[in-house]
Write a protein that holds these residues in place. Structure first.
Motif, short mmCIF file in Angstrom:
data_model
loop_
_atom_site.label_atom_id
_atom_site.label_comp_id
_atom_site.label_asym_id
_atom_site.label_seq_id
_atom_site.Cartn_x
_atom_site.Cartn_y
_atom_site.Cartn_z
N GLU A 34 -13.47 -40.33 -11.87
CA GLU A 34 -14.61 -40.32 -10.96
C GLU A 34 -15.52 -39.10 -11.12
O GLU A 34 -16.59 -39.04 -10.53
CB GLU A 34 -14.12 -40.39 -9.51
CG GLU A 34 -13.40 -41.68 -9.18
CD GLU A 34 -14.29 -42.90 -9.35
OE1 GLU A 34 -15.49 -42.83 -9.03
OE2 GLU A 34 -13.78 -43.92 -9.83
N MET A 35 -15.10 -38.12 -11.88
CA MET A 35 -15.89 -36.90 -12.04
C MET A 35 -17.26 -37.18 -12.64
O MET A 35 -18.26 -36.58 -12.24
CB MET A 35 -15.14 -35.86 -12.88
CG MET A 35 -13.96 -35.24 -12.17
SD MET A 35 -14.40 -34.47 -10.60
CE MET A 35 -15.44 -33.15 -11.14
N GLY A 36 -17.34 -38.10 -13.57
CA GLY A 36 -18.63 -38.46 -14.16
C GLY A 36 -19.57 -39.03 -13.11
O GLY A 36 -20.77 -38.72 -13.09
N HIS A 37 -19.03 -39.83 -12.22
CA HIS A 37 -19.83 -40.42 -11.14
C HIS A 37 -20.33 -39.32 -10.20
O HIS A 37 -21.50 -39.31 -9.80
CB HIS A 37 -18.99 -41.44 -10.38
CG HIS A 37 -19.72 -42.10 -9.27
ND1 HIS A 37 -19.29 -42.04 -7.97
CD2 HIS A 37 -20.86 -42.83 -9.25
CE1 HIS A 37 -20.14 -42.71 -7.20
NE2 HIS A 37 -21.10 -43.19 -7.95
N LEU A 38 -19.44 -38.38 -9.86
CA LEU A 38 -19.82 -37.28 -8.96
C LEU A 38 -20.93 -36.43 -9.59
O LEU A 38 -21.94 -36.13 -8.94
CB LEU A 38 -18.61 -36.41 -8.66
CG LEU A 38 -18.86 -35.19 -7.79
CD1 LEU A 38 -19.31 -35.62 -6.40
CD2 LEU A 38 -17.62 -34.33 -7.70
N VAL A 39 -20.76 -36.08 -10.83
CA VAL A 39 -21.77 -35.27 -11.52
C VAL A 39 -23.09 -36.04 -11.60
O VAL A 39 -24.17 -35.49 -11.39
CB VAL A 39 -21.27 -34.85 -12.92
CG1 VAL A 39 -22.39 -34.23 -13.74
CG2 VAL A 39 -20.11 -33.88 -12.79
N GLY A 40 -22.99 -37.34 -11.86
CA GLY A 40 -24.21 -38.17 -11.92
C GLY A 40 -24.93 -38.21 -10.59
O GLY A 40 -26.16 -38.15 -10.53
N MET A 45 -29.50 -36.36 -7.22
CA MET A 45 -30.04 -35.63 -6.06
C MET A 45 -31.03 -34.56 -6.50
O MET A 45 -31.97 -34.25 -5.78
CB MET A 45 -28.90 -34.97 -5.27
CG MET A 45 -28.06 -35.95 -4.49
SD MET A 45 -26.65 -35.17 -3.67
CE MET A 45 -27.48 -34.13 -2.50
N GLY A 46 -30.79 -34.00 -7.68
CA GLY A 46 -31.66 -32.93 -8.19
C GLY A 46 -32.74 -33.44 -9.11
O GLY A 46 -33.31 -32.65 -9.88
N ASP A 47 -33.04 -34.72 -9.07
CA ASP A 47 -34.07 -35.32 -9.93
C ASP A 47 -33.83 -34.98 -11.40
O ASP A 47 -34.75 -34.58 -12.13
CB ASP A 47 -35.47 -34.86 -9.50
CG ASP A 47 -35.85 -35.36 -8.13
OD1 ASP A 47 -35.44 -36.50 -7.79
OD2 ASP A 47 -36.52 -34.62 -7.38
N GLY A 48 -32.58 -35.12 -11.83
CA GLY A 48 -32.24 -34.86 -13.22
C GLY A 48 -31.70 -33.46 -13.47
O GLY A 48 -31.16 -33.20 -14.53
N GLY A 53 -29.33 -30.33 -7.82
CA GLY A 53 -28.62 -31.32 -7.02
C GLY A 53 -27.44 -30.73 -6.27
O GLY A 53 -27.20 -31.05 -5.11
N ILE A 54 -26.69 -29.86 -6.94
CA ILE A 54 -25.56 -29.19 -6.30
C ILE A 54 -26.05 -28.32 -5.16
O ILE A 54 -25.45 -28.30 -4.07
CB ILE A 54 -24.74 -28.38 -7.33
CG1 ILE A 54 -24.05 -29.34 -8.31
CG2 ILE A 54 -23.73 -27.48 -6.64
CD1 ILE A 54 -23.40 -28.65 -9.49
N GLU A 55 -27.14 -27.59 -5.36
CA GLU A 55 -27.69 -26.74 -4.29
C GLU A 55 -28.16 -27.58 -3.10
O GLU A 55 -27.96 -27.21 -1.95
CB GLU A 55 -28.85 -25.89 -4.83
CG GLU A 55 -28.40 -24.79 -5.77
CD GLU A 55 -27.43 -23.81 -5.13
OE1 GLU A 55 -27.63 -23.45 -3.96
OE2 GLU A 55 -26.46 -23.43 -5.81
#
Length: 113
Positions: A34-40, A45-48, A53-55
């Motif tokens: 699931e890590m790939g999904h989370l990172v995606g 969220m960060g528009d690429g 996105g993390i922030e």
């Protein structure tokens, strides 16, 4: 003693085989998938931009924590208000009942009639 090219290739093959499909992060295999999904999702969220996105996710979590803490405080104040209102209402009803009982007994309770 220097390693030959064959030795280096063999060591690289052993390392690659050992690390293949495993993660040194300690997550279960189902979580690793699931890590790939989370990172995606963070990247979306960060528009690429993954870092952005993390922030944004971090800011959203901080805001949610603040809202929850304020809600707990407000909820405590409302519960206190309700408890005081119930106690005051009970006290008022009790006093009215005592006055009525004293009136029925024709006893002067020191209250103007």
């Amino acid at each position: 003693m220097a390693l030959s090219d064959d030795d280096k290739k063999e060591i690289a093959r052993i390392i690659e085989k050992t690390m293949q499909g495993s993660c040194m992060c300690g997550l279960a295999a189902s979580s690793q998938a699931e890590m790939g999904h989370l990172v995606g999702r963070f990247r979306d969220m960060g528009d690429g931009n993954l870092n952005k996105g993390i922030e944004e996710a971090s800011d959203a979590i901080k805001a949610w924590i603040k809202i929850r803490r304020r809600g707990e405080k407000i909820g405590g104040a409302v519960a206190c208000f309700i408890a005081v209102s119930i106690a005051g209402g009970f006290g008022t009803l009790l006093w009215i009942g005592i006055r009525f009982a004293l009136k029925m007994l024709n006893v002067d309770a020191g209250v103007k009639q």
